[in-house]
Motif scaffolding. Sequence first.
Motif, mmCIF file in Angstrom:
data_model
loop_
_atom_site.group_PDB
_atom_site.id
_atom_site.type_symbol
_atom_site.label_atom_id
_atom_site.label_comp_id
_atom_site.label_asym_id
_atom_site.label_seq_id
_atom_site.Cartn_x
_atom_site.Cartn_y
_atom_site.Cartn_z
ATOM 1 N N MET A 34 0.838 -1.187 0.000
ATOM 2 C CA MET A 34 0.000 0.000 0.000
ATOM 3 C C MET A 34 0.878 1.244 0.000
ATOM 4 N N VAL A 35 0.415 2.291 -0.667
ATOM 5 C CA VAL A 35 1.086 3.577 -0.645
ATOM 6 C C VAL A 35 0.071 4.661 -0.307
ATOM 7 N N ILE A 36 0.415 5.516 0.624
ATOM 8 C CA ILE A 36 -0.435 6.653 0.948
ATOM 9 C C ILE A 36 0.270 7.916 0.487
ATOM 10 N N THR A 37 -0.381 8.746 -0.310
ATOM 11 C CA THR A 37 0.172 10.033 -0.697
ATOM 12 C C THR A 37 -0.712 11.112 -0.113
ATOM 13 N N MET A 38 -0.095 12.068 0.557
ATOM 14 C CA MET A 38 -0.857 13.155 1.141
ATOM 15 C C MET A 38 -0.125 14.458 0.885
ATOM 16 N N GLN A 39 -0.898 15.470 0.543
ATOM 17 C CA GLN A 39 -0.335 16.778 0.271
ATOM 18 C C GLN A 39 -1.210 17.829 0.917
ATOM 19 N N THR A 40 -0.565 18.812 1.516
ATOM 20 C CA THR A 40 -1.314 19.877 2.168
ATOM 21 C C THR A 40 -2.103 20.663 1.138
ATOM 22 N N LEU A 41 -3.339 20.946 1.459
ATOM 23 C CA LEU A 41 -4.209 21.706 0.573
ATOM 24 C C LEU A 41 -3.859 23.183 0.674
ATOM 25 N N ASP A 42 -3.688 23.826 -0.468
ATOM 26 C CA ASP A 42 -3.364 25.245 -0.489
ATOM 27 C C ASP A 42 -4.394 26.041 0.311
ATOM 28 N N HIS A 43 -3.911 27.043 1.027
ATOM 29 C CA HIS A 43 -4.781 27.824 1.908
ATOM 30 C C HIS A 43 -5.945 28.458 1.136
ATOM 31 N N THR A 44 -5.703 28.844 -0.104
ATOM 32 C CA THR A 44 -6.760 29.452 -0.913
ATOM 33 C C THR A 44 -7.937 28.505 -1.063
ATOM 34 N N TYR A 45 -7.649 27.225 -1.293
ATOM 35 C CA TYR A 45 -8.720 26.243 -1.461
ATOM 36 C C TYR A 45 -9.413 25.940 -0.134
ATOM 37 N N LEU A 48 -11.836 28.653 0.235
ATOM 38 C CA LEU A 48 -12.931 28.462 -0.711
ATOM 39 C C LEU A 48 -13.894 27.390 -0.208
ATOM 40 N N TYR A 49 -13.359 26.324 0.388
ATOM 41 C CA TYR A 49 -14.218 25.276 0.948
ATOM 42 C C TYR A 49 -15.045 25.827 2.105
ATOM 43 N N SER A 50 -14.437 26.647 2.942
ATOM 44 C CA SER A 50 -15.179 27.249 4.057
ATOM 45 C C SER A 50 -16.317 28.119 3.545
ATOM 46 N N GLU A 51 -16.064 28.855 2.458
ATOM 47 C CA GLU A 51 -17.121 29.680 1.867
ATOM 48 C C GLU A 51 -18.238 28.800 1.315
ATOM 49 N N ASP A 119 -27.576 30.518 -3.813
ATOM 50 C CA ASP A 119 -26.830 30.905 -5.008
ATOM 51 C C ASP A 119 -26.316 29.623 -5.656
ATOM 52 N N TYR A 120 -27.218 28.887 -6.274
ATOM 53 C CA TYR A 120 -26.911 27.549 -6.782
ATOM 54 C C TYR A 120 -25.790 27.568 -7.809
ATOM 55 N N ARG A 121 -25.865 28.445 -8.780
ATOM 56 C CA ARG A 121 -24.863 28.466 -9.852
ATOM 57 C C ARG A 121 -23.468 28.766 -9.307
ATOM 58 N N ALA A 122 -23.368 29.706 -8.395
ATOM 59 C CA ALA A 122 -22.067 30.058 -7.822
ATOM 60 C C ALA A 122 -21.496 28.887 -7.028
ATOM 61 N N ARG A 123 -22.367 28.173 -6.312
ATOM 62 C CA ARG A 123 -21.882 27.033 -5.538
ATOM 63 C C ARG A 123 -21.373 25.908 -6.449
ATOM 64 N N ARG A 124 -22.048 25.695 -7.569
ATOM 65 C CA ARG A 124 -21.577 24.684 -8.516
ATOM 66 C C ARG A 124 -20.175 25.025 -9.027
ATOM 67 N N LYS A 125 -19.933 26.309 -9.262
ATOM 68 C CA LYS A 125 -18.612 26.729 -9.735
ATOM 69 C C LYS A 125 -17.550 26.476 -8.666
ATOM 70 N N ILE A 126 -17.899 26.727 -7.420
ATOM 71 C CA ILE A 126 -16.937 26.483 -6.337
ATOM 72 C C ILE A 126 -16.631 24.994 -6.233
ATOM 73 N N LEU A 130 -12.933 23.193 -6.670
ATOM 74 C CA LEU A 130 -12.322 22.363 -5.636
ATOM 75 C C LEU A 130 -11.994 20.961 -6.153
ATOM 76 N N VAL A 131 -12.819 20.459 -7.064
ATOM 77 C CA VAL A 131 -12.563 19.129 -7.619
ATOM 78 C C VAL A 131 -11.494 19.188 -8.706
ATOM 79 N N ARG A 132 -11.625 20.139 -9.612
ATOM 80 C CA ARG A 132 -10.729 20.210 -10.769
ATOM 81 C C ARG A 132 -9.347 20.759 -10.409
ATOM 82 N N ASP A 133 -9.291 21.848 -9.664
ATOM 83 C CA ASP A 133 -8.024 22.516 -9.397
ATOM 84 C C ASP A 133 -7.387 22.091 -8.078
#
Length: 402
Positions: A34-45, A48-51, A119-126, A130-133
Amino acid sequence: MLTIEGRHRVLAITNLSDLVITPGSCVITIFTNMVITMQTLDHTYQVLYSELRQRCLDASFSAEFSLDGRFITQEVRGRRYWYFDTASSDGKKKRRYVGPAEDEEITQRVESFKDLKADYRARRKIVSTLVRDALLPRPEARTGQIVEALANAGFFRLRGVLVGTVAFQCYSAILGMRLPNTAMQTGDTDFAQFHSISAAVEDTMPPMIETLREVDPTFRDIPDQNDGRHTTQFISRGGYKVEFLTPNTGSDAHDGHPASMPALGNASAQPLRFLDFLIYQPVRAIMLYGAGIPVFVPAPERFAVHKLIVASRRIHDNETADKSRKDRLQATAIMEAMIQQRQNAELADAFMEAWDRGPAWRRAIGDSLALLEEKTEEAIRSGLAEGIRKTGADPTAYDLVI
Protein backbone atom coordinates in the motif's frame (compact mmCIF):
# COMPACT_ATOMS: atom_id res chain seq x y z
CA MET A 1 4.54 -1.67 -9.07
CA LEU A 2 3.65 1.48 -7.12
CA THR A 3 1.41 4.12 -8.68
CA ILE A 4 1.71 7.56 -7.14
CA GLU A 5 -0.68 10.35 -8.07
CA GLY A 6 0.99 13.72 -8.34
CA ARG A 7 -0.36 17.23 -8.81
CA HIS A 8 -0.12 17.07 -12.62
CA ARG A 9 0.79 13.47 -13.45
CA VAL A 10 0.85 9.87 -12.29
CA LEU A 11 4.18 8.18 -11.60
CA ALA A 12 4.59 4.41 -11.90
CA ILE A 13 7.50 2.94 -9.95
CA THR A 14 8.55 -0.68 -10.22
CA ASN A 15 11.39 -0.62 -7.66
CA LEU A 16 11.62 1.28 -4.42
CA SER A 17 15.22 2.10 -5.33
CA ASP A 18 13.84 4.22 -8.17
CA LEU A 19 11.87 6.37 -5.73
CA VAL A 20 13.47 9.69 -4.81
CA ILE A 21 11.71 11.91 -2.32
CA THR A 22 12.72 15.57 -2.22
CA PRO A 23 11.84 18.10 0.49
CA GLY A 24 8.41 19.69 0.08
CA SER A 25 4.85 19.43 1.15
CA CYS A 26 4.20 15.99 -0.33
CA VAL A 27 4.47 13.15 2.17
CA ILE A 28 4.59 9.51 1.07
CA THR A 29 4.11 6.66 3.52
CA ILE A 30 4.73 3.10 2.29
CA PHE A 31 2.81 0.13 3.72
CA THR A 32 3.07 -3.50 2.75
CA ASN A 33 1.41 -3.49 -0.68
CA MET A 34 0.00 0.00 0.00
CA VAL A 35 1.09 3.58 -0.65
CA ILE A 36 -0.44 6.65 0.95
CA THR A 37 0.17 10.03 -0.70
CA MET A 38 -0.86 13.16 1.14
CA GLN A 39 -0.34 16.78 0.27
CA THR A 40 -1.31 19.88 2.17
CA LEU A 41 -4.21 21.71 0.57
CA ASP A 42 -3.36 25.25 -0.49
CA HIS A 43 -4.78 27.82 1.91
CA THR A 44 -6.76 29.45 -0.91
CA TYR A 45 -8.72 26.24 -1.46
CA GLN A 46 -9.29 25.79 2.27
CA VAL A 47 -10.85 29.27 2.38
CA LEU A 48 -12.93 28.46 -0.71
CA TYR A 49 -14.22 25.28 0.95
CA SER A 50 -15.18 27.25 4.06
CA GLU A 51 -17.12 29.68 1.87
CA LEU A 52 -18.85 26.79 0.11
CA ARG A 53 -19.74 25.25 3.46
CA GLN A 54 -21.35 28.49 4.60
CA ARG A 55 -23.26 28.97 1.35
CA CYS A 56 -24.50 25.38 1.27
CA LEU A 57 -25.80 25.56 4.82
CA ASP A 58 -27.53 28.84 4.06
CA ALA A 59 -29.05 27.50 0.85
CA SER A 60 -30.24 24.22 2.35
CA PHE A 61 -31.78 26.07 5.25
CA SER A 62 -33.64 28.59 3.09
CA ALA A 63 -34.83 25.89 0.69
CA GLU A 64 -35.97 23.63 3.51
CA PHE A 65 -38.45 26.05 5.03
CA SER A 66 -41.14 28.21 3.45
CA LEU A 67 -41.32 31.92 4.17
CA ASP A 68 -45.00 31.35 4.94
CA GLY A 69 -44.10 29.43 8.09
CA ARG A 70 -42.53 30.39 11.39
CA PHE A 71 -39.95 29.01 13.80
CA ILE A 72 -40.77 28.19 17.39
CA THR A 73 -38.84 26.63 20.27
CA GLN A 74 -40.15 23.78 22.37
CA GLU A 75 -38.71 22.01 25.40
CA VAL A 76 -38.33 18.23 25.20
CA ARG A 77 -36.88 16.28 28.14
CA GLY A 78 -35.18 19.33 29.58
CA ARG A 79 -33.61 20.57 26.31
CA ARG A 80 -34.92 23.22 23.92
CA TYR A 81 -35.33 22.50 20.20
CA TRP A 82 -36.27 24.55 17.16
CA TYR A 83 -39.36 23.52 15.18
CA PHE A 84 -40.95 25.02 12.07
CA ASP A 85 -44.72 25.47 11.82
CA THR A 86 -46.66 25.75 8.57
CA ALA A 87 -50.35 25.49 7.71
CA SER A 88 -51.40 22.38 5.78
CA SER A 89 -54.04 22.34 3.03
CA ASP A 90 -56.75 21.35 5.51
CA GLY A 91 -56.00 24.37 7.67
CA LYS A 92 -54.26 22.41 10.40
CA LYS A 93 -50.78 23.16 11.68
CA LYS A 94 -47.85 21.05 10.48
CA ARG A 95 -44.73 20.97 12.67
CA ARG A 96 -41.25 19.90 11.55
CA TYR A 97 -38.14 19.36 13.63
CA VAL A 98 -35.20 21.69 12.88
CA GLY A 99 -32.52 21.06 15.51
CA PRO A 100 -31.30 21.84 19.03
CA ALA A 101 -31.53 25.46 20.11
CA GLU A 102 -28.01 25.17 21.56
CA ASP A 103 -26.62 24.71 18.03
CA GLU A 104 -25.38 28.25 17.37
CA GLU A 105 -25.31 27.85 13.60
CA ILE A 106 -28.96 26.77 13.47
CA THR A 107 -30.07 29.51 15.84
CA GLN A 108 -28.19 32.12 13.82
CA ARG A 109 -29.93 31.00 10.64
CA VAL A 110 -33.31 31.08 12.37
CA GLU A 111 -32.69 34.69 13.31
CA SER A 112 -31.63 35.70 9.80
CA PHE A 113 -33.96 33.36 7.93
CA LYS A 114 -35.66 35.91 5.69
CA ASP A 115 -32.32 37.27 4.50
CA LEU A 116 -30.91 33.92 3.35
CA LYS A 117 -30.49 33.53 -0.41
CA ALA A 118 -29.45 30.47 -2.30
CA ASP A 119 -26.83 30.91 -5.01
CA TYR A 120 -26.91 27.55 -6.78
CA ARG A 121 -24.86 28.47 -9.85
CA ALA A 122 -22.07 30.06 -7.82
CA ARG A 123 -21.88 27.03 -5.54
CA ARG A 124 -21.58 24.68 -8.52
CA LYS A 125 -18.61 26.73 -9.73
CA ILE A 126 -16.94 26.48 -6.34
CA VAL A 127 -17.46 22.71 -6.25
CA SER A 128 -16.01 22.42 -9.75
CA THR A 129 -12.95 24.45 -8.75
CA LEU A 130 -12.32 22.36 -5.64
CA VAL A 131 -12.56 19.13 -7.62
CA ARG A 132 -10.73 20.21 -10.77
CA ASP A 133 -8.02 22.52 -9.40
CA ALA A 134 -7.66 21.50 -5.75
CA LEU A 135 -7.96 17.79 -6.67
CA LEU A 136 -10.40 17.11 -3.85
CA PRO A 137 -12.48 13.95 -4.26
CA ARG A 138 -16.03 13.94 -5.53
CA PRO A 139 -18.30 10.90 -5.16
CA GLU A 140 -19.32 8.93 -8.20
CA ALA A 141 -22.67 10.08 -9.60
CA ARG A 142 -24.91 7.40 -8.07
CA THR A 143 -23.51 7.97 -4.59
CA GLY A 144 -23.92 11.74 -4.91
CA GLN A 145 -27.51 11.34 -6.11
CA ILE A 146 -28.43 9.06 -3.21
CA VAL A 147 -26.87 11.28 -0.55
CA GLU A 148 -28.51 14.34 -2.09
CA ALA A 149 -31.90 12.61 -2.16
CA LEU A 150 -31.66 11.69 1.52
CA ALA A 151 -30.45 15.18 2.38
CA ASN A 152 -33.44 16.73 0.60
CA ALA A 153 -35.73 14.26 2.39
CA GLY A 154 -34.46 15.51 5.75
CA PHE A 155 -32.03 12.78 6.87
CA PHE A 156 -29.29 15.15 8.04
CA ARG A 157 -31.80 17.65 9.42
CA LEU A 158 -32.96 14.77 11.63
CA ARG A 159 -29.37 14.38 12.90
CA GLY A 160 -28.47 11.43 10.72
CA VAL A 161 -24.79 10.77 10.01
CA LEU A 162 -23.05 9.62 6.84
CA VAL A 163 -20.56 6.86 7.70
CA GLY A 164 -18.19 4.49 5.92
CA THR A 165 -16.04 5.16 2.87
CA VAL A 166 -18.38 7.82 1.52
CA ALA A 167 -17.79 9.81 4.72
CA PHE A 168 -14.02 9.27 4.34
CA GLN A 169 -14.20 11.14 1.02
CA CYS A 170 -15.16 14.28 2.97
CA TYR A 171 -12.09 14.35 5.22
CA SER A 172 -9.60 15.73 2.67
CA ALA A 173 -11.37 19.09 2.76
CA ILE A 174 -12.02 18.96 6.51
CA LEU A 175 -8.37 18.23 7.34
CA GLY A 176 -6.81 20.36 4.60
CA MET A 177 -4.88 17.34 3.28
CA ARG A 178 -5.34 15.31 0.10
CA LEU A 179 -5.96 11.80 1.37
CA PRO A 180 -5.31 8.70 -0.78
CA ASN A 181 -7.87 8.03 -3.51
CA THR A 182 -7.25 4.29 -3.20
CA ALA A 183 -9.05 4.35 0.16
CA MET A 184 -12.16 6.00 -1.28
CA GLN A 185 -13.53 3.32 -3.60
CA THR A 186 -16.91 1.88 -2.61
CA GLY A 187 -20.06 0.34 -4.04
CA ASP A 188 -22.47 1.21 -1.26
CA THR A 189 -23.47 3.96 1.14
CA ASP A 190 -24.01 3.63 4.90
CA PHE A 191 -26.10 5.95 7.05
CA ALA A 192 -26.41 5.97 10.84
CA GLN A 193 -28.57 7.53 13.52
CA PHE A 194 -28.92 7.17 17.28
CA HIS A 195 -32.18 5.41 18.11
CA SER A 196 -32.78 7.88 20.94
CA ILE A 197 -32.63 10.78 18.48
CA SER A 198 -34.84 9.01 15.97
CA ALA A 199 -37.49 8.54 18.65
CA ALA A 200 -37.17 12.00 20.21
CA VAL A 201 -37.36 14.36 17.22
CA GLU A 202 -41.07 13.63 16.63
CA ASP A 203 -40.63 14.00 12.87
CA THR A 204 -39.98 11.57 10.03
CA MET A 205 -38.75 11.36 6.47
CA PRO A 206 -40.96 10.25 3.57
CA PRO A 207 -40.99 6.47 2.99
CA MET A 208 -37.36 5.48 2.37
CA ILE A 209 -38.08 3.28 -0.63
CA GLU A 210 -39.85 6.19 -2.35
CA THR A 211 -36.87 8.48 -1.71
CA LEU A 212 -34.42 5.94 -3.15
CA ARG A 213 -36.62 5.19 -6.16
CA GLU A 214 -36.51 8.86 -7.09
CA VAL A 215 -32.84 8.15 -7.83
CA ASP A 216 -33.21 4.65 -9.27
CA PRO A 217 -36.63 3.03 -9.79
CA THR A 218 -35.05 -0.43 -9.47
CA PHE A 219 -34.32 -0.04 -5.75
CA ARG A 220 -36.01 -2.66 -3.59
CA ASP A 221 -35.94 -3.41 0.10
CA ILE A 222 -34.15 -6.43 1.55
CA PRO A 223 -36.24 -7.91 4.41
CA ASP A 224 -34.12 -8.62 7.45
CA GLN A 225 -33.12 -12.28 7.80
CA ASN A 226 -33.99 -12.37 11.50
CA ASP A 227 -37.19 -10.36 11.27
CA GLY A 228 -38.78 -9.94 7.85
CA ARG A 229 -41.01 -7.15 9.13
CA HIS A 230 -38.00 -4.82 9.15
CA THR A 231 -35.76 -3.50 6.40
CA THR A 232 -32.31 -2.10 7.10
CA GLN A 233 -30.90 -2.48 3.57
CA PHE A 234 -32.01 -1.46 0.10
CA ILE A 235 -30.42 -2.58 -3.16
CA SER A 236 -30.73 -1.54 -6.81
CA ARG A 237 -30.81 -3.87 -9.80
CA GLY A 238 -27.21 -2.85 -10.50
CA GLY A 239 -26.14 -4.00 -7.03
CA TYR A 240 -25.78 -0.61 -5.30
CA LYS A 241 -26.61 -1.06 -1.61
CA VAL A 242 -27.85 1.46 0.95
CA GLU A 243 -27.77 0.42 4.60
CA PHE A 244 -28.96 2.02 7.84
CA LEU A 245 -27.16 1.48 11.14
CA THR A 246 -27.67 2.39 14.78
CA PRO A 247 -25.53 1.85 17.89
CA ASN A 248 -26.03 -1.27 19.98
CA THR A 249 -25.46 -0.04 23.51
CA GLY A 250 -27.42 -2.86 25.12
CA SER A 251 -26.72 -6.57 25.52
CA ASP A 252 -25.38 -8.96 22.91
CA ALA A 253 -28.95 -10.23 22.52
CA HIS A 254 -29.63 -7.16 20.37
CA ASP A 255 -26.97 -8.15 17.81
CA GLY A 256 -28.53 -9.14 14.52
CA HIS A 257 -31.98 -7.85 15.46
CA PRO A 258 -33.11 -4.71 13.57
CA ALA A 259 -34.26 -1.65 15.47
CA SER A 260 -37.31 0.41 14.47
CA MET A 261 -36.30 3.98 13.64
CA PRO A 262 -39.30 6.36 13.80
CA ALA A 263 -37.55 9.16 11.88
CA LEU A 264 -36.30 7.08 8.93
CA GLY A 265 -39.43 6.79 6.85
CA ASN A 266 -40.37 3.15 7.53
CA ALA A 267 -36.75 1.99 7.43
CA SER A 268 -35.16 0.15 10.36
CA ALA A 269 -31.49 0.06 11.32
CA GLN A 270 -28.97 -2.64 12.12
CA PRO A 271 -27.56 -2.31 15.68
CA LEU A 272 -23.76 -2.39 15.76
CA ARG A 273 -21.21 -2.40 18.55
CA PHE A 274 -18.78 0.55 18.76
CA LEU A 275 -21.04 2.74 16.58
CA ASP A 276 -22.01 4.97 19.51
CA PHE A 277 -18.35 5.98 19.76
CA LEU A 278 -18.18 6.72 16.02
CA ILE A 279 -21.21 8.97 15.57
CA TYR A 280 -21.09 10.87 18.88
CA GLN A 281 -20.84 14.63 18.20
CA PRO A 282 -20.51 14.43 14.39
CA VAL A 283 -19.15 17.36 12.38
CA ARG A 284 -20.59 19.27 9.45
CA ALA A 285 -19.08 18.71 6.02
CA ILE A 286 -19.87 19.37 2.37
CA MET A 287 -19.93 16.52 -0.11
CA LEU A 288 -18.51 17.85 -3.38
CA TYR A 289 -21.33 16.84 -5.66
CA GLY A 290 -23.55 19.16 -7.70
CA ALA A 291 -23.72 22.46 -5.87
CA GLY A 292 -22.47 20.86 -2.65
CA ILE A 293 -24.44 18.71 -0.20
CA PRO A 294 -24.36 19.60 3.52
CA VAL A 295 -23.93 16.41 5.55
CA PHE A 296 -22.94 15.23 9.00
CA VAL A 297 -19.93 12.88 9.20
CA PRO A 298 -18.14 11.42 12.23
CA ALA A 299 -15.41 13.56 13.75
CA PRO A 300 -12.22 12.53 11.90
CA GLU A 301 -10.43 11.42 15.07
CA ARG A 302 -13.34 9.15 16.00
CA PHE A 303 -13.52 7.79 12.46
CA ALA A 304 -9.82 6.86 12.56
CA VAL A 305 -9.91 5.14 15.95
CA HIS A 306 -13.15 3.35 15.07
CA LYS A 307 -11.55 2.04 11.85
CA LEU A 308 -8.68 0.56 13.89
CA ILE A 309 -11.23 -1.24 16.05
CA VAL A 310 -13.37 -2.69 13.26
CA ALA A 311 -10.30 -3.62 11.19
CA SER A 312 -9.04 -5.96 13.89
CA ARG A 313 -12.42 -7.67 14.13
CA ARG A 314 -12.16 -8.57 10.43
CA ILE A 315 -8.64 -9.96 10.52
CA HIS A 316 -9.63 -13.62 10.85
CA ASP A 317 -12.40 -13.51 8.24
CA ASN A 318 -10.98 -14.24 4.79
CA GLU A 319 -13.98 -12.71 3.04
CA THR A 320 -13.42 -9.37 4.75
CA ALA A 321 -9.61 -9.33 4.78
CA ASP A 322 -9.58 -6.70 2.04
CA LYS A 323 -12.00 -4.56 4.06
CA SER A 324 -9.69 -4.90 7.06
CA ARG A 325 -6.75 -3.58 5.04
CA LYS A 326 -8.89 -0.74 3.73
CA ASP A 327 -10.01 0.13 7.26
CA ARG A 328 -6.38 0.36 8.40
CA LEU A 329 -5.49 2.44 5.34
CA GLN A 330 -8.25 4.94 6.10
CA ALA A 331 -7.41 5.06 9.81
CA THR A 332 -3.74 5.61 9.15
CA ALA A 333 -4.32 8.29 6.53
CA ILE A 334 -6.46 10.35 8.89
CA MET A 335 -4.15 9.85 11.87
CA GLU A 336 -1.06 10.85 9.91
CA ALA A 337 -2.87 13.88 8.48
CA MET A 338 -3.98 15.02 11.93
CA ILE A 339 -0.50 14.53 13.36
CA GLN A 340 1.04 16.53 10.52
CA GLN A 341 -1.54 19.28 11.07
CA ARG A 342 -0.65 19.40 14.78
CA GLN A 343 -4.07 18.08 15.81
CA ASN A 344 -2.47 15.52 18.13
CA ALA A 345 -4.53 16.49 21.14
CA GLU A 346 -7.88 15.94 19.38
CA LEU A 347 -6.68 12.58 18.09
CA ALA A 348 -5.34 11.64 21.52
CA ASP A 349 -8.65 12.48 23.21
CA ALA A 350 -10.52 10.02 20.97
CA PHE A 351 -7.78 7.40 21.36
CA MET A 352 -7.84 7.64 25.16
CA GLU A 353 -11.64 7.51 25.32
CA ALA A 354 -11.68 4.29 23.29
CA TRP A 355 -8.75 2.80 25.22
CA ASP A 356 -10.46 3.49 28.54
CA ARG A 357 -13.63 1.63 27.49
CA GLY A 358 -12.14 -1.72 28.39
CA PRO A 359 -9.88 -4.62 27.41
CA ALA A 360 -11.81 -5.57 24.25
CA TRP A 361 -11.37 -2.06 22.88
CA ARG A 362 -7.68 -1.97 23.84
CA ARG A 363 -7.02 -5.34 22.27
CA ALA A 364 -8.73 -4.33 19.02
CA ILE A 365 -6.74 -1.11 18.75
CA GLY A 366 -3.45 -2.80 19.60
CA ASP A 367 -3.98 -5.62 17.11
CA SER A 368 -4.54 -3.15 14.26
CA LEU A 369 -1.56 -0.99 15.14
CA ALA A 370 0.65 -4.08 15.25
CA LEU A 371 -0.26 -4.89 11.63
CA LEU A 372 1.03 -1.57 10.29
CA GLU A 373 4.45 -1.19 8.66
CA GLU A 374 7.00 -0.62 11.42
CA LYS A 375 7.91 2.99 10.62
CA THR A 376 4.28 3.94 10.18
CA GLU A 377 3.35 2.39 13.52
CA GLU A 378 6.21 4.23 15.21
CA ALA A 379 5.15 7.56 13.69
CA ILE A 380 1.53 7.13 14.79
CA ARG A 381 2.46 5.97 18.29
CA SER A 382 4.85 8.90 18.65
CA GLY A 383 2.20 11.36 17.46
CA LEU A 384 -0.37 9.90 19.84
CA ALA A 385 2.08 10.03 22.74
CA GLU A 386 2.76 13.70 22.04
CA GLY A 387 -0.95 14.43 21.93
CA ILE A 388 -1.55 12.59 25.20
CA ARG A 389 1.19 14.62 26.89
CA LYS A 390 -0.59 17.79 25.74
CA THR A 391 -3.68 16.66 27.61
CA GLY A 392 -1.63 16.19 30.77
CA ALA A 393 -1.92 12.39 30.77
CA ASP A 394 0.84 9.75 30.78
CA PRO A 395 1.39 8.00 27.40
CA THR A 396 2.69 4.88 29.14
CA ALA A 397 -0.78 4.33 30.60
CA TYR A 398 -1.92 3.81 27.00
CA ASP A 399 0.81 1.42 25.92
CA LEU A 400 2.64 4.16 24.02
CA VAL A 401 6.24 3.59 25.06
CA ILE A 402 8.34 4.49 21.98
